[in-house]
Design a protein around this motif. Structure first.
Motif, short mmCIF file in Angstrom:
data_model
loop_
_atom_site.label_atom_id
_atom_site.label_comp_id
_atom_site.label_asym_id
_atom_site.label_seq_id
_atom_site.Cartn_x
_atom_site.Cartn_y
_atom_site.Cartn_z
N THR A 157 0.92 -0.74 -0.31
CA THR A 157 0.05 0.24 0.15
C THR A 157 0.81 1.50 0.05
O THR A 157 2.17 1.45 0.56
N ILE A 158 0.48 1.67 -0.97
CA ILE A 158 1.46 3.52 -0.99
C ILE A 158 0.12 4.09 0.03
O ILE A 158 -0.64 5.08 -0.43
N PHE A 159 0.63 5.14 0.89
CA PHE A 159 -0.22 5.86 1.99
C PHE A 159 0.23 7.16 0.99
O PHE A 159 2.06 7.69 1.20
N GLU A 160 -0.42 8.20 0.67
CA GLU A 160 -0.32 9.28 -0.23
C GLU A 160 -1.13 10.62 1.16
O GLU A 160 -2.75 10.47 0.67
N LYS A 161 -0.19 11.75 1.52
CA LYS A 161 -0.57 12.68 1.89
C LYS A 161 -2.06 13.69 1.38
O LYS A 161 -3.07 14.22 1.79
N ALA A 162 -1.32 13.64 0.21
CA ALA A 162 -2.16 14.57 -0.79
C ALA A 162 -3.20 13.87 -1.75
O ALA A 162 -3.79 12.51 -1.36
N ASP A 163 -4.24 14.27 -2.36
CA ASP A 163 -5.44 14.03 -3.31
C ASP A 163 -5.21 13.52 -4.42
O ASP A 163 -5.89 13.55 -4.95
N ALA A 164 -4.31 13.58 -5.00
CA ALA A 164 -3.55 13.77 -6.44
C ALA A 164 -2.24 12.83 -6.24
O ALA A 164 -1.22 12.65 -5.63
N ILE A 165 -2.11 11.97 -7.15
CA ILE A 165 0.03 11.04 -7.94
C ILE A 165 0.62 12.68 -8.11
O ILE A 165 -0.02 13.92 -8.21
N GLY A 166 1.65 12.31 -7.37
CA GLY A 166 2.43 13.21 -8.56
C GLY A 166 3.46 14.10 -7.58
O GLY A 166 4.82 14.74 -7.76
N GLY A 167 3.62 14.23 -5.99
CA GLY A 167 4.51 14.80 -4.73
C GLY A 167 5.23 16.17 -5.83
O GLY A 167 3.85 17.06 -5.56
N THR A 168 6.20 16.43 -5.55
CA THR A 168 6.32 18.37 -5.67
C THR A 168 5.58 18.39 -7.15
O THR A 168 5.51 19.69 -7.40
N TRP A 169 5.39 17.61 -7.76
CA TRP A 169 4.60 18.23 -9.03
C TRP A 169 3.40 18.21 -8.59
O TRP A 169 2.33 18.76 -9.82
#
Length: 640
Positions: A157-169
Motif C-alpha cells: 500500500t502507498i500512503f499519500e497525504k495529498a489527494d493526487a499522484i505527483g509529489g512535488t509536481w
C-alpha cells in the motif's frame, strides 16, 4: 510517406545516425564523412556540425530505412550490445564514451529488464504468505518503488497525504514552474514513450506524466490518498513495522507491515525565512511551494524574496502581467544557457518520437550523456590551481569564463547590474540554474533588483538591506525547501528505541548508498542522503537504480527465508567516511558560498560525490554481507 519525410527533415542528425545503424546493420554510418563534431555546452547540436550535403544524405537514407521498418522490415540490430551502444553513442556525441558506461546505457536504453532474465535463479523467488510492504508517498519515488514491488509480487500500500499522484509536481504550481532536465530524459526508462509537447516541460505536463505513468504501470490501485504517515516503530519480535497514519477525517490508524519504504522526497517542506515583520504583511502573501489558487498579480506590485530556481522561473513568468516586480536577492547565482526553454517540440518530431522508438531512445541517450557525468571533473579541487577563490581547476575556470561572458551578453546595456549578479564563488558551487530569461528580465524598467536582500517586512512594503523601502501589494517567498532534514516530520523509531532525529542529530542524515540505515531493519529510503546528482544526471534514473536495489534485497530475503535485514554499522560508517572524504575534494565544501546542500555543521548531506555511473555500479547488485540478517520467524499480520 510525406509525414515521415517532414519529420526526418527536422530531426536531430546525431540521433539519426545510430538509428540508421540499428535498422540497416550498416556500420559505415559510424565512419567519416558522417561522424558528427562535438557539440558545445548542452545544445542538441541538431546538424551535427556536418556539411549540408552530408546531412541531406543521412536524412534521405534514414527516411528510407524507417519507411522500410514501418512497412514490416525487421531491424537488423534490435538490441545493440553494450560495446556497440558505447561505440554508437561515442560517434553520435563526437567524443569518446568510456566502456564502463555500457551497462548503464543498456538501462537508459530500456534493455535492463530483459537483461535481468540472464541472472541465474536456482529456485522460485516469491514473497512468503502474508508478506506486506508500506510505501510512504506517491510521487516519482513512490511510483518507481511500486513498479519494482509489482515485479516482485509483493502486496503493498502507498500512503499519500495529498489527494493526487505527483509529489512535488502536485504541490508546486506557481507560474513558470517546470523542470530543468529535458523532458525526454526526465522520465522512467520503462515509460519513456510519452508525447512530450515541449523540450523542457512545465508543471501541468509533468503532473500529467506521473498521473499517466502511475495508471499505466499498475501502481495507482495501491495508492491510498489523503492519508499521512505520522509515525513508524520497528517491532523486533514481529520483525516488522507498526505504522501510524492520519486519515482525511483526522482519525489515527495503525497498520503493520514487514517492510517500510520511504518515498517522501526532499522538496516538500517549504522554508519560511526569519524576516522581522513578515507576519505583519497586510497584502496577499504566498510561498512558491504553496501557490494559492486564484492568486492574480495583474497590475500589482510584487515583491519576490529569493532568487534561486523557483524565483528564476517565477519572475519571467509574471513580469508582463505585474505592474512592477521587486527582487530581493540573497546571493548571486550561476546560470547556464537554456536554448530550448519553453520551445515546443514540432508536431512532425512528436510524431517521430511516438512512432519510431529507435529515434526516441537515441535522442534520450544523447541527453543522458550531455546532462550526465561530463562536468564531474570540473567539480574536483586541484591543489596546485593558483586561484582557488574563483575556481577549482582550469576546467572550472573555463566554465567561469564561459558563463561570465554569457551573463555579460544577456545584460546588454545594463552592465551596472553585473557586480550584483556575477557570483564570486566557483561555478557549480550552488545548484547550477538554467537561464530562462532571468538576466534579460532584470534589465526591464518594471523590475528592481535589491542585491542586499530583504531586511524587514511592513504591512504594505518590504525594506531591503540597503534601507530602501518598496511599497508592494503581493509578497512571494521563493525561499526554497528544508531538504537537509530527511524524513521529517515523521516520527521514526528503530530497533533500539532511538528516533531517526536522534540518530541523525536532527540534520546530519547519513545512509549506506543513501538507502539503508543501521537500527532500522527492513526500512529503505528513496532519494535519501547524498543522492542528488549536483553535477548532472536524471533524478528518475537514480530512483530506478535505488528501487531496483530495494527489490533485489527483498528477493534475497525471500530466497534465503530471512525475516529482517539491517545495514551493518561498520559498512554504513565506512561508506559515509568515503562520501565525506570525496566531498572535501569537491566544490560544495568551498568556503566562498552557502548552499542548501550543507547542513548546520557544514557537512554536505544532499549531493552525491560520485559520478552517476559509479553509483549505478555500487547499487547494481546488493551484497547481503553488508547486512545483519535474521531468519524469518513470524508472519506480520496486515491490519486495515
Amino acid at each position: 510517406m510525406d509525414r515521415l519525410r517532414a519529420a526526418v527533415a527536422v530531426a536531430n542528425i546525431p540521433s539519426l545516425l545510430p538509428v540508421l545503424v540499428q535498422l540497416t546493420g550498416d556500420q559505415r554510418w559510424l565512419e567519416e564523412p558522417y561522424r558528427p563534431t562535438r557539440g558545445r555546452g548542452l545544445d542538441d547540436h541538431d546538424d551535427g556540425g556536418l556539411p549540408a550535403s552530408v546531412q541531406q544524405e543521412i536524412r534521405e537514407h534514414a527516411a528510407a530505412a524507417i519507411e522500410d521498418w514501418l512497412g514490416g522490415a525487421l531491424a537488423a540490430i534490435p538490441e545493440p550490445s553494450e560495446a556497440l551502444l558505447v561505440r554508437m553513442l561515442s560517434v553520435s556525441m563526437g567524443e569518446p564514451i568510456p566502456e564502463e558506461y555500457g551497462p548503464m546505457l543498456r538501462h537508459v536504453f530500456g534493455l535492463l529488464p530483459e537483461a535481468e532474465a540472464e541472472r541465474p535463479v536456482t529456485e522460485a523467488v516469491t514473497p512468503p504468505a502474508g508478506f506486506r510492504a508500506i510505501v510512504i508517498g506517491a510521487g516519482a519515488s513512490g511510483i518507481a518503488m511500486g513498479v519494482e514491488l509489482n515485479r516482485a509480487g509483493v502486496d503493498y500500500t502507498i500512503f499519500e497525504k495529498a489527494d493526487a499522484i505527483g509529489g512535488t509536481w502536485w504541490y508546486n504550481r506557481y507560474p513558470g514552474c517546470g523542470v530543468d532536465t529535458p523532458s525526454h530524459l526526465y522520465c522512467y526508462s520503462y515509460f519513456d514513450a510519452y508525447d512530450w509537447p515541449a523540450y523542457f516541460s512545465l508543471r501541468d505536463t509533468l503532473h500529467e506524466y506521473f498521473e499517466t505513468a502511475a495508471t499505466a504501470l499498475g501502481v495507482r490501485p495501491h495508492v491510498r490518498f489523503r492519508t499521512e504517515v505520522i509515525a513508524a516503530r520497528y517491532d523486533e519480535q514481529a520483525q516488522g513495522w507498526e505504522v501510524d497514519v492520519r486519515t482525511a477525517d483526522g482519525r489515527t490508524e495503525t497498520h503493520r507491515a514487514d517492510v517500510v519504504i520511504s518515498a517522501v522526497g526532499a522538496f516538500g517542506r517549504p522554508i519560511v525565512p526569519d524576516i522581522p515583520g513578515l507576519d505583519s504583511f497586510a497584502g496577499e502573501r504566498a510561498h512558491t511551494a504553496r501557490w494559492p489558487e486564484g492568486l492574480d498579480v495583474t497590475a500589482k506590485r510584487v515583491a519576490v524574496i529569493g532568487n534561486g530556481a523557483s524565483a528564476m522561473q517565477l519572475v519571467p513568468a509574471i513580469v508582463d502581467a505585474a505592474a512592477h516586480v521587486y527582487v530581493f536577492q540573497r546571493s548571486a547565482q550561476w546560470a547556464a544557457p537554456f536554448e530550448k526553454f519553453q520551445q515546443a517540440v514540432p508536431d512532425a518530431l512528436r510524431w517521430l518520437f511516438r512512432t519510431v522508438p529507435q529515434y526516441r531512445l537515441w535522442y534520450r541517450l544523447r541527453l543522458f550523456w550531455n546532462f550526465n557525468d561530463k562536468n564531474h571533473r570540473a567539480l574536483q579541487r586541484d591543489p596546485s590551481w593558483p586561484h582557488p577563490e574563483r575556481a577549482l581547476n582550469a576546467i572550472n575556470d573555463a566554465h567561469r569564463d564561459y558563463f561570465t561572458q554569457y551573463i555579460v551578453r544577456e545584460l546588454g546595456d545594463r552592465q551596472d547590474l553585473l557586480p550584483h549578479v556575477l557570483p564570486t564563488y566557483p561555478p557549480f558551487g550552488k545548484r547550477m540554474l538554467m537561464d530562462n530569461g532571468w538576466f534579460r528580465t532584470l534589465r526591464r524598467d518594471d523590475v528592481t533588483l535589491t542585491p542586499t536582500g530583504a531586511a524587514e517586512v511592513r504591512p504594505h512594503s518590504v525594506v531591503g538591506g540597503d534601507g530602501v523601502e518598496h511599497e508592494v501589494d503581493v509578497l512571494v517567498l521563493a525561499t526554497g525547501f528544508d531538504v537537509v532534514r530527511f524524513l521529517a516530520p515523521m516520527q521514526l523509531v528503530g530497533r533500539s528505541g532511538r528516533t531517526i532525529r536522534e540518530t541523525w542529530e536532527d540534520d546530519d542524515a547519513k545512509a549506506y548508498l543513501g538507502t539503508v540505515v543501521p537500527d532500522l531493519p527492513n526500512f529503505f529510503c528513496l532519494y535519501g542522503p547524498n543522492l542528488q546528482g549536483g553535477h548532472g544526471g536524471s533524478f528518475l534514473t537514480t530512483l530506478e537504480v535505488q528501487a531496483r536495489y530495494v527489490r533485489r534485497v527483498l528477493e534475497e530475503m525471500f530466497r534465503r527465508g530471512l525475516g529482517s535485514v539491517e545495514c551493518r554499522q561498520d559498512v554504513h560508517d565506512a561508506y559515509n567516511e568515503r562520501v565525506d572524504a570525496a566531498h572535501e575534494r569537491m566544490v560544495w565544501t568551498h568556503p566562498g558560498m552557502s548552499t542548501y546542500y550543507r547542513n548546520s555543521r557544514g557537512r554536505v548531506v544532499v549531493n552525491s560525490p560520485w559520478r552517476n555511473v559509479d553509483f549505478w555500479h555500487m547499487a547494481r547488485e546488493p551484497n547481503l554481507d553488508d547486512f545483519h540478517v535474521e531468519p524469518r520467524r513470524a508472519q506480520v499480520a496486515a491490519a486495515g
